[in-house]
Scaffold this motif. Structure first.
Motif, PDB file in Angstrom:
ATOM      1  N   SER A  18     -16.710 -55.408  35.009  1.00  0.00           N
ATOM      2  CA  SER A  18     -15.996 -55.191  36.435  1.00  0.00           C
ATOM      3  C   SER A  18     -16.951 -54.488  37.113  1.00  0.00           C
ATOM      4  O   SER A  18     -17.798 -53.614  36.785  1.00  0.00           O
ATOM      5  CB  SER A  18     -14.705 -54.580  36.127  1.00  0.00           C
ATOM      6  OG  SER A  18     -14.067 -55.000  35.019  1.00  0.00           O
ATOM      7  N   HIS A  34     -16.934 -52.214  40.859  1.00  0.00           N
ATOM      8  CA  HIS A  34     -16.361 -51.590  42.159  1.00  0.00           C
ATOM      9  C   HIS A  34     -17.477 -51.459  43.344  1.00  0.00           C
ATOM     10  O   HIS A  34     -18.768 -51.093  42.971  1.00  0.00           O
ATOM     11  CB  HIS A  34     -15.937 -50.107  42.152  1.00  0.00           C
ATOM     12  CG  HIS A  34     -15.001 -50.050  41.020  1.00  0.00           C
ATOM     13  ND1 HIS A  34     -13.653 -49.894  41.578  1.00  0.00           N
ATOM     14  CD2 HIS A  34     -14.788 -50.206  39.703  1.00  0.00           C
ATOM     15  CE1 HIS A  34     -12.846 -49.725  40.543  1.00  0.00           C
ATOM     16  NE2 HIS A  34     -13.254 -49.818  39.370  1.00  0.00           N
ATOM     17  N   TYR A  84     -12.487 -54.008  44.522  1.00  0.00           N
ATOM     18  CA  TYR A  84     -12.562 -53.901  43.185  1.00  0.00           C
ATOM     19  C   TYR A  84     -12.752 -55.608  42.566  1.00  0.00           C
ATOM     20  O   TYR A  84     -11.803 -56.411  42.954  1.00  0.00           O
ATOM     21  CB  TYR A  84     -11.504 -53.333  42.443  1.00  0.00           C
ATOM     22  CG  TYR A  84     -11.530 -53.667  40.973  1.00  0.00           C
ATOM     23  CD1 TYR A  84     -12.274 -52.979  40.061  1.00  0.00           C
ATOM     24  CD2 TYR A  84     -10.221 -54.460  40.329  1.00  0.00           C
ATOM     25  CE1 TYR A  84     -12.157 -53.232  38.855  1.00  0.00           C
ATOM     26  CE2 TYR A  84     -10.223 -54.593  38.786  1.00  0.00           C
ATOM     27  CZ  TYR A  84     -11.161 -53.860  38.138  1.00  0.00           C
ATOM     28  OH  TYR A  84     -11.334 -53.862  36.812  1.00  0.00           O
ATOM     29  N   VAL A 119     -20.426 -49.751  41.133  1.00  0.00           N
ATOM     30  CA  VAL A 119     -20.203 -49.254  39.980  1.00  0.00           C
ATOM     31  C   VAL A 119     -19.824 -50.249  39.039  1.00  0.00           C
ATOM     32  O   VAL A 119     -18.737 -50.847  39.135  1.00  0.00           O
ATOM     33  CB  VAL A 119     -19.289 -47.921  40.160  1.00  0.00           C
ATOM     34  CG1 VAL A 119     -19.233 -47.460  38.687  1.00  0.00           C
ATOM     35  CG2 VAL A 119     -19.651 -46.924  40.954  1.00  0.00           C
ATOM     36  N   THR A 152     -18.729 -51.138  35.146  1.00  0.00           N
ATOM     37  CA  THR A 152     -18.249 -50.891  33.899  1.00  0.00           C
ATOM     38  C   THR A 152     -18.064 -51.908  33.073  1.00  0.00           C
ATOM     39  O   THR A 152     -17.484 -53.030  33.350  1.00  0.00           O
ATOM     40  CB  THR A 152     -16.940 -49.844  34.141  1.00  0.00           C
ATOM     41  OG1 THR A 152     -15.700 -50.792  34.715  1.00  0.00           O
ATOM     42  CG2 THR A 152     -17.162 -48.764  34.952  1.00  0.00           C
TER      43      THR A 152
END
Lengths: 479, 479
Positions: B408, B410, B436, B458, B460
């Motif tokens: 995922s 951001h 997101y 970011v 993850t």
């Protein structure tokens, strides 16, 4: 009965000779310079536990306010519970710190035996060192102040020496001290090496606390009143004991050698023949790190091609370091600073720090990882009107309730779970979730979990300096 | 009429001698090694515009697929519009590339005059160079292939030489070439320096395209068919012209000197007496960067203390570099790699690259900033199950419509405005806003604005490698 010894670990100082790894905000005792553990951790472990002929009590730690959470974090990591952590309000050299430790010790045990040691030395053979301590106990029982003398293996000009009344015998039994000798020149150092009754002064002491206090009374009486008052008026704070700044500031700034040891008649020296170093420069780190046949030391994957007598250190997983054709060079690379110096100039690394201070570079004094009571943060990038940080919060820890005038923040949790307060709302934010903190909001980040919580903070705003902060509540009393 | 000259800029190669600044993914011609501009930009500017006695047409650029957007980006930044950008499907040395350029040029202008030059040389005095070009035009009009010879100022063993039929006179007029001389040993280099009729071979040529083609027909006829076919079957692609890989792969891999120049009888040499360097190593960068009286060169705030004949480069704003007591050392520090080498080992920097390749380090070949058609990105930190990137998107540019299986993301915009597509929804996201992107969603990032857009990403997930990407649409034809 096995005698019980209380280690007194001195770790309040900070030097610049091992820059960039050692900085004012994070000095060398807290860094893994040789081996996996930090020097402070290795020192605490060396003086812990129980052997057949002696046992160590929980250590008494002397440090300063900036390092207090580094001390607790590093002791926790190796499973050592400190007996007490005394906070020096300011550095006043070793004599006041050692006196405070001795006064603190006799308050609970009038017969306390102290092993007083800096926490930035390397002593690879911990067993040999504990055996040397055991050999000193007889002299201690007779009221002597015992110091430790390292058998020299080279004509070192960087250390002070201890001249013994007679050459030590093979048993390693204590020998009476004749006198302290200042750092010699090369010729004198060579003579002393040949003579055999001169040992290096390691600055480590074994003594009953009451004998040490008596020596202070006799030779350095001026310290007694201010240090006694600083301890009497000390304030407990989250498990630390903060010595009172007022009286402390009146204590003379003096070393234990000058104040007491060089004057006291009852000094014995336990010879120590195994390896020891105070890691007083990068050349010492090189020497203690086990150079190969070409004299090369590399760390963390650094690559040496056709090098001789060279230290190549990468202290970042993100940084590849390669040396080619170097002779007598030391290169130390970190994420924010690189030092390259001729090996003979190890003692001039302070010049680098001075030059960086002059140009206003944070690297002169600040470590890239900023350790705080609750964990640490590091800046990943600072741009025009933004900054990105990685933040780690220990289990159970909490940042202050705070707000900023000039920046908004986005937090994205990448490991663990955060409890986040934004004005009146409290939410749990876990891996792969984010939260937005508008400019001016009152917010707090906590780690309610059992594992470290890591988040990425993206700040945006006209000013992203650390001092744009209003603290409303803080469990670490920083409001 | 002022003669019109078409520059042919060769910038498809990549060397390792200037690692870590020059890497396979981003070689030295695209780096600001000396001065503010990159070598490629300086070369393009040097061969642009109009003087009293000559004028340059839009350049013809020969490069490879990986560098095509770097070329357009760097030309745009200096306001130069390329006439054409030919993409070599693979590197086949200089002869096929130059032949393709000549064939391309005669197709639109049978009388085209070409100035063929590598784009990684340093020539500080552009005016002097243009004057030298002008001096060659007479010989070109008589059908000569003109090359440029640099007056040596030292017995250099790293260059090939041109032996002239007679020593050049003060006018700098072209002189007939006697022969090419291979790189000499030190003794022979010293003799040639003394004799005065030997110049360094700069690998720069001025010629009518049709004379060059005739020379290829005569001396290297085997190249004609494959290169002609590669050009005839070339495919236009977003403003680039992709030479056809099939025929291209059949062209011999050979240099222009071996294929043509060393055999052609009609060669003249224009002597060039001003400074020139091919920056063939860090020692050359040091020499061309203007060492001070102690022989020290520092860049980007690097600090030299008591150094001699030393190069200290910091190529990151985040990195302080300090040298102490160094002699004949070069140290080059970047965010992800540090080279420290003895100056005499400049030609062995390739050993560093080989060693890094062997241990699988990305730094051997990859630049920390990854340039893409739409802008660039750099990884700020890679952790356990996460990665943080800074991404810059040029005005008007767009990333591919894509999805990921393992992560995922951001996105937090910190400069400019992004248009973000997530599945069926399109939104504008501006500074201090975030979005997101759940695992598996189909998404795209564009910069619809007039200024660069910067965002922090970011990621993850269990795997955060570049190859976890499914592309659905791409304006750069990468699906």
């Amino acid at each position: 009965m096995t005698p019980m010894i209380t280690p007194v670990l001195l770790c309040g100082g900070s030097g610049t000779r091992l820059w960039p790894l050692s900085r004012k905000s994070y000095p060398k005792q807290f860094v893994p310079l040789v081996g996996e553990e930090t020097l402070f951790q290795a020192s605490a472990k060396r003086l812990s536990g129980r052997a057949s002929d002696l046992a160590f009590a929980a250590p008494l730690v002397l440090t300063n306010s900036d390092f207090r959470f580094i001390v607790t974090e590093q002791l926790m990591a190796i499973g050592i519970d400190p007996g007490a952590i005394l906070i020096e309000p300011e550095g006043r050299n070793t004599a006041p710190a050692i006196l405070a430790a001795a006064l603190h010790a006799v308050a609970t045990d009038p017969e306390a035996v102290l092993l007083i040691a800096p926490s930035d030395h390397v002593v690879p053979d911990a067993e040999a060192f504990r055996a040397a301590v055991a050999r000193g106990l007889g002299a201690v029982a007779q009221g002597d102040l015992v110091t430790f003398g390292i058998t020299p293996d080279r004509p070192e000009t960087g250390y002070g020496y201890l001249e013994l009344a007679s050459a030590p015998d093979a048993s390693g039994a204590p020998v009476k001290l004749k006198r302290f000798v200042e750092k010699p020149d090369a010729a004198r150092a060579a003579e002393m090496l040949a003579e055999g009754s001169f040992l290096w002064n390691a600055g480590i002491f074994l003594t009953r606390a009451r004998d040490l206090l008596a020596a202070f009374e006799t030779h350095a009486a001026g310290l007694m009143a201010p240090v006694t008052a600083a301890l009497a008026e000390a304030k407990p704070d989250l498990g630390f004991l903060r010595l009172a700044p007022g009286p402390w500031s009146e204590a003379p700034d003096i070393s234990i050698d000058y104040a007491v040891m060089e004057k006291a008649p009852n000094l014995s020296v336990v010879p120590f023949t195994a390896a020891w170093s105070d890691l007083g420069g990068w050349d010492a780190v090189w020497r203690e790190s086990g150079p190969d046949a070409q004299g090369v030391v590399t760390s963390n994957g650094a690559i040496a091609i056709d090098c001789e007598n060279t230290l190549l250190r990468s202290d970042s997983d993100r940084l590849e370091v390669v040396g080619i054709g170097l002779k007598n060079v030391m290169a130390v690379a970190m994420n924010d600073a690189v030092l390259v110096a001729d090996m003979s100039r190890a003692q001039d690394v302070k010049l680098a720090v001075e030059a960086l201070k002059k140009k206003g570079a944070a690297q002169a004094t600040h470590f890239p990882k900023d350790h705080r009571p609750w964990g640490w943060f590091e800046s990943l990038v600072v741009g025009n009107r933004f900054q990105v940080k990685r933040i780690l919060v220990h289990p159970g820890a909490a940042l202050s309730l705070q707000s900023h005038f000039h920046r908004s923040e986005h937090w994205i949790v990448v490991e663990g779970t955060a409890r986040v307060t934004v004005d009146d709302k409290v939410t749990l934010v876990t891996e792969n979730q984010s939260v937005y903190l508008p400019l001016g909001c009152v917010h707090r980040m906590e780690n309610p979990g059992r594992v470290p919580m890591v988040l990425i903070e993206v700040q945006t705003g006209a000013y992203v300096g650390e001092d744009d902060i209003v603290r409303y509540e803080d469990v670490y009393a920083r409001t």
